[in-house]
Design an enzyme around this catalytic site. Structure first.
Site, PDB file in Angstrom:
ATOM      1  N   LYS A 124       0.864  -1.187   0.000  1.00  0.00           N
ATOM      2  CA  LYS A 124       0.000   0.000   0.000  1.00  0.00           C
ATOM      3  C   LYS A 124       0.896   1.231   0.000  1.00  0.00           C
ATOM      4  CE  LYS A 124      -4.424   1.035   0.151  1.00  0.00           C
ATOM      5  NZ  LYS A 124      -5.617   0.272  -0.293  1.00  0.00           N
ATOM      6  N   ASP A 164      -7.026   4.255  -4.533  1.00  0.00           N
ATOM      7  CA  ASP A 164      -7.689   4.123  -3.224  1.00  0.00           C
ATOM      8  C   ASP A 164      -8.326   5.499  -2.981  1.00  0.00           C
ATOM      9  OD1 ASP A 164      -7.882   2.284  -0.714  1.00  0.00           O
ATOM     10  OD2 ASP A 164      -7.281   4.193   0.149  1.00  0.00           O
TER      11      ASP A 164
HETATM   12  P1  NDP Z   1     -12.930   7.761  -2.869  1.00  0.00           P
HETATM   13  O1  NDP Z   1     -11.857   8.744  -2.667  1.00  0.00           O
HETATM   14  O2  NDP Z   1     -13.502   7.546  -4.209  1.00  0.00           O
HETATM   15  O3  NDP Z   1     -14.141   8.072  -1.865  1.00  0.00           O
HETATM   16  C1  NDP Z   1     -13.957   8.122  -0.496  1.00  0.00           C
HETATM   17  C2  NDP Z   1     -15.255   8.553   0.151  1.00  0.00           C
HETATM   18  O4  NDP Z   1     -15.119   8.423   1.566  1.00  0.00           O
HETATM   19  C3  NDP Z   1     -15.589  10.000  -0.107  1.00  0.00           C
HETATM   20  O5  NDP Z   1     -16.972  10.180  -0.101  1.00  0.00           O
HETATM   21  C4  NDP Z   1     -14.925  10.696   1.079  1.00  0.00           C
HETATM   22  O6  NDP Z   1     -15.457  11.955   1.392  1.00  0.00           O
HETATM   23  C5  NDP Z   1     -15.217   9.712   2.183  1.00  0.00           C
HETATM   24  N1  NDP Z   1     -14.208   9.851   3.233  1.00  0.00           N
HETATM   25  C6  NDP Z   1     -12.866   9.796   3.096  1.00  0.00           C
HETATM   26  N2  NDP Z   1     -12.252  10.019   4.267  1.00  0.00           N
HETATM   27  C7  NDP Z   1     -13.237  10.236   5.156  1.00  0.00           C
HETATM   28  C8  NDP Z   1     -13.239  10.508   6.529  1.00  0.00           C
HETATM   29  N3  NDP Z   1     -12.104  10.634   7.226  1.00  0.00           N
HETATM   30  N4  NDP Z   1     -14.460  10.654   7.141  1.00  0.00           N
HETATM   31  C9  NDP Z   1     -15.623  10.540   6.436  1.00  0.00           C
HETATM   32  N5  NDP Z   1     -15.669  10.271   5.119  1.00  0.00           N
HETATM   33  C10 NDP Z   1     -14.499  10.121   4.501  1.00  0.00           C
HETATM   34  O7  NDP Z   1     -12.345   6.387  -2.269  1.00  0.00           O
HETATM   35  P2  NDP Z   1     -12.867   4.898  -2.501  1.00  0.00           P
HETATM   36  O8  NDP Z   1     -14.335   4.884  -2.705  1.00  0.00           O
HETATM   37  O9  NDP Z   1     -11.988   4.281  -3.501  1.00  0.00           O
HETATM   38  O10 NDP Z   1     -12.495   4.229  -1.094  1.00  0.00           O
HETATM   39  C11 NDP Z   1     -13.426   4.119  -0.005  1.00  0.00           C
HETATM   40  C12 NDP Z   1     -12.985   3.014   0.933  1.00  0.00           C
HETATM   41  O11 NDP Z   1     -12.933   1.754   0.216  1.00  0.00           O
HETATM   42  C13 NDP Z   1     -11.586   3.180   1.544  1.00  0.00           C
HETATM   43  O12 NDP Z   1     -11.592   2.630   2.845  1.00  0.00           O
HETATM   44  C14 NDP Z   1     -10.710   2.325   0.641  1.00  0.00           C
HETATM   45  O13 NDP Z   1      -9.536   1.897   1.279  1.00  0.00           O
HETATM   46  C15 NDP Z   1     -11.660   1.160   0.382  1.00  0.00           C
HETATM   47  N6  NDP Z   1     -11.359   0.349  -0.786  1.00  0.00           N
HETATM   48  C16 NDP Z   1     -11.276   0.906  -2.032  1.00  0.00           C
HETATM   49  C17 NDP Z   1     -11.022   0.106  -3.125  1.00  0.00           C
HETATM   50  C18 NDP Z   1     -11.038   0.641  -4.510  1.00  0.00           C
HETATM   51  O14 NDP Z   1     -11.003  -0.182  -5.443  1.00  0.00           O
HETATM   52  N7  NDP Z   1     -11.122   1.930  -4.738  1.00  0.00           N
HETATM   53  C19 NDP Z   1     -10.739  -1.335  -2.973  1.00  0.00           C
HETATM   54  C20 NDP Z   1     -10.931  -1.834  -1.632  1.00  0.00           C
HETATM   55  C21 NDP Z   1     -11.200  -1.001  -0.595  1.00  0.00           C
HETATM   56  P3  NDP Z   1     -14.628  13.292   1.030  1.00  0.00           P
HETATM   57  O15 NDP Z   1     -14.815  13.492  -0.444  1.00  0.00           O
HETATM   58  O16 NDP Z   1     -15.244  14.346   1.868  1.00  0.00           O
HETATM   59  O17 NDP Z   1     -13.183  13.021   1.397  1.00  0.00           O
END
Ligand code: NDP
Length: 445
Positions: A124, A164
Site C-alpha cells: 500500500k 484508493d
Molecule cells: P474515494 O476517494 O472515491 O471516496 C472516499 C469517500 O469516503 C468520499 O466520499 C470521502 O469523502 C469519504 N471519506 C474519506 N475520508 C473520510 C473521513 N475521514 N471521514 C468521512 N468520510 C471520509 O475512495 P474509494 O471509494 O476508492 O475508497 C473508499 C474506501 O474503500 C476506503 O476505505 C478504501 O480503502 C476502500 N477500498 C477501495 C477500493 C477501490 O477499489 N477503490 C478497494 C478496496 C477497498 P470526502 O470526499 O469528503 O473526502
C-alpha cells in the site's frame, strides 16, 4: 505464540501506530489457535515476519501549485509481503495519510490478496497530499512528482499499485504516463488504468459490485436471493459507495443514505438511478460535496454526522477506517439491521465488531467483502500480460466466481459449533494459512 506478548513487542518497537496495532490485533486474535497448532511456524518466527513489512520507502514530493508556490508532501510505499506474488495494493492521497494508516492497509491487503485466489502479495502507499480544491493541472503535477520518486521501486513483476481514497482513473492515468516515460516500458504497471491503455472493463465497478456479490452469498444461506424490500444505508460517496449503490438498485434494494467527510444525506424516498447519476457527476465532474444532493432533492442533510442511526436492514460502510463505532453498531442492531458488509477497509472499530458478532448478525469484514477491487486489478494484470482484453461479461463472471470462492473459504474456516459463520475468523485464517505456507516453503528470507 502468545498474542499479548507479540502485540506488546510490536507496540514497543512501533509506538503510536494505532491503526496498525488495531489491524494486527484483530488478525492475531483470530489465528492464534491455528498458528499454535503448527509449531513449525513458531520455530521460524513466522508471526513477526508476517506482521512487519518487508520494506518501506518514504520520500519528499516537491511540486508547484497554480500560484507558483513550491509545495512539499510526504510519499510512501509499504511493500508488506510478496510470498505469493508481486506486491499489490492501492495508493491513497488524503491529508490524514501517515505510516500507521499505510502499514495497517498493507497488512490487511496481504491477507485480502491471499483470499482472492490470485497470485498477489500485499502492499500500500500514498501521500498526505490533499486533492480537495486542487485544479486539474495541480493534480497532474503532483501525480508526476510522486511518480518521479516511486517509479524505481515498482514494476509489473515487482510491485503494482492501484487507486484508493483520492486516487481514481484520472490520477492513475497521470501517474502511469510518468511511470512509462521514466521506466521506458509499457507493461501495465499500475491497475485501474483507462480502458484505452490497458485498463480492464468492470475495474471501476469491481469493489462495490464485489461487495454486493459477497453480501448475496451471505444472504443466500438465509434463503434470500434478491434485495427487494431491503433498506440499505451506505456511507461514502466515492468510487466504492456509488457502484455499491448501483448494484443494490439493480437487485431491487432501496438506498437511503450516502455521505462524505462533511456529513450525510438521508433520502426517505430512496436514491434512485437518476439521482445516483447526479451523484456520479457531482463527485467525478464537479467534484462537489454530498450536501448539494440535499439542496437539489430537498432531503435531510446532517452536518458532521454518520448515517448509522437511520433505520435500515443492511449497512454497507464504504468511506474510511473507524467510521462505525460500538454505539453505531448497537443502534444498527437495535433498528433491525441484519447484515453489515464492508466496502471500506476496517470501517468498524473493534467495539463495533464485538456488537455484530455478539448479536450474530451477518458481518463481512472488508478484507473479504471488498476484495473484488483488487481481484479485478489482478485480472487487469493478466490481460496486460497476455495482451488481450476480456469482455465486460467475462470479467464480471470471474468477479462473481472469486467472491463466491472467498465466501466459501470464510464459511470453511469460520463456521462455529452452532452454525453461525464468524466471517472475521474465517477470512483471517484462510488468508493467513496460504501466506504462511508459502513463506515456510521459501525458507528464512
Ligand atoms: P474515494 O476517494 O472515491 O471516496 C472516499 C469517500 O469516503 C468520499 O466520499 C470521502 O469523502 C469519504 N471519506 C474519506 N475520508 C473520510 C473521513 N475521514 N471521514 C468521512 N468520510 C471520509 O475512495 P474509494 O471509494 O476508492 O475508497 C473508499 C474506501 O474503500 C476506503 O476505505 C478504501 O480503502 C476502500 N477500498 C477501495 C477500493 C477501490 O477499489 N477503490 C478497494 C478496496 C477497498 P470526502 O470526499 O469528503 O473526502
Amino acid at each position: 505464540m502468545k498474542v499479548e506478548q507479540v502485540l506488546d513487542n510490536l507496540k514497543r518497537r512501533f509506538p503510536n501506530e494505532v491503526e496498525y496495532h488495531q489491524a494486527v490485533t484483530e488478525v492475531l486474535e483470530s489465528i492464534e489457535e491455528v498458528y499454535n497448532a503448527h509449531p513449525e511456524f513458531e520455530k521460524q518466527n513466522l508471526i513477526e515476519r508476517i506482521c512487519i513489512p518487508d520494506r518501506i520507502f518514504s520520500f519528499r514530493i516537491t511540486w508547484v501549485d497554480d500560484k507558483g508556490n513550491v509545495q512539499t508532501n510526504m510519499g510512501y510505499r509499504v511493500q508488506h509481503n510478496n510470498a505469493i506474488g508481486p506486491y499489490k495494493g492501492g495508493l491513497r492521497f488524503h491529508a490524514s495519510v501517515n505510516l500507521s494508516i499505510l502499514k495497517f492497509l498493507a497488512f490487511e491487503q496481504t491477507f485480502k490478496n491471499s483470499l482472492t485466489t490470485l497470485p498477489m502479495g500485499g502492499g500500500k502507499g500514498g501521500s498526505d497530499f490533499n486533492p480537495k480544491g486542487k485544479s486539474n493541472a495541480e493534480i497532474m503535477r503532483f501525480c508526476q512528482a510522486f511518480m518521479i520518486e516511486l517509479w524505481r521501486h515498482i514494476g509489473p513483476e515487482t510491485d503494482v499499485p492501484a487507486g484508493d481514497i483520492g486516487v481514481g482513473g484520472r490520477e492513475v492515468g497521470y501517474m502511469y504516463g510518468m511511470y512509462k516515460k521514466l521506466a521506458r516500458e509499457n507493461t501495465g504497471t499500475l491497475t485501474g488504468k483507462s480502458i484505452e491503455f490497458g485498463g480492464s472493463l468492470i475495474r471501476p465497478e469491481a469493489t462495490g459490485y464485489g461487495n454486493i456479490y459477497f453480501l448475496m452469498n451471505m444472504l443466500k444461506r438465509k434463503g434470500i436471493t434478491d434485495l427487494k424490500g431491503q433498506v440499505v444505508a451506505i456511507s461514502g460517496s466515492g468510487n466504492v459507495a456509488t457502484y455499491t449503490a448501483e448494484k443494490v438498485l439493480e437487485l431491487g434494494g432501496k438506498v437511503i443514505t450516502l455521505s462524505d467527510s462533511n456529513g450525510y444525506i438521508y433520502d426517505a424516498d430512496g436514491i434512485d438511478a437518476e439521482k445516483l447519476k447526479y451523484v456520479f457527476e457531482l463527485k467525478n465532474v464537479y467534484r462537489g460535496r454530498i450536501k448539494e444532493y440535499a439542496d437539489k432533492y430537498g432531503c435531510k442533510y446532517v452536518e458532521g454526522g454518520r448515517p448509522w442511526a437511520e433505520k435500515c436492514t443492511i449497512a454497507l460502510p464504504s468511506a474510511t477506517q473507524n467510521e462505525l463505532n460500538g454505539d453505531d453498531a448497537a443502534a444498527l442492531v437495535k433498528n433491525g439491521c441484519m447484515a453489515v458488509s464492508e466496502g471500506a477497509n476496517m470501517p468498524s472499530t473493534p467495539e463495533a465488531i464485538e456488537v455484530f458478532l455478539k448479536n450474530k448478525i451477518l458481518y463481512a469484514p472488508g478484507k473479504a467483502a471488498n476484495a473484488g477491487g483488487v481481484s479485478v486489478s489482478g485480472l487487469e494484470m493478466t490481460q496486460n500480460s497476455i495482451k488481450l482484453s476480456w469482455s465486460k461479461e467475462e470479467v464480471d463472471q470471474k468477479l462473481k466466481d472469486i467472491m463466491a470462492a472467498i465466501h466459501e473459504s470464510c464459511v470453511k474456516y469460520g463456521t462455529e459449533a452452532d452454525g453461525y459463520v464468524n466471517y472475521v475468523k474465517g477470512a483471517n485464517i484462510a488468508g493467513f494459512m496460504k501466506v504462511a505456507k508459502a513463506m515456510m516453503a521459501q525458507g528464512v528470507i
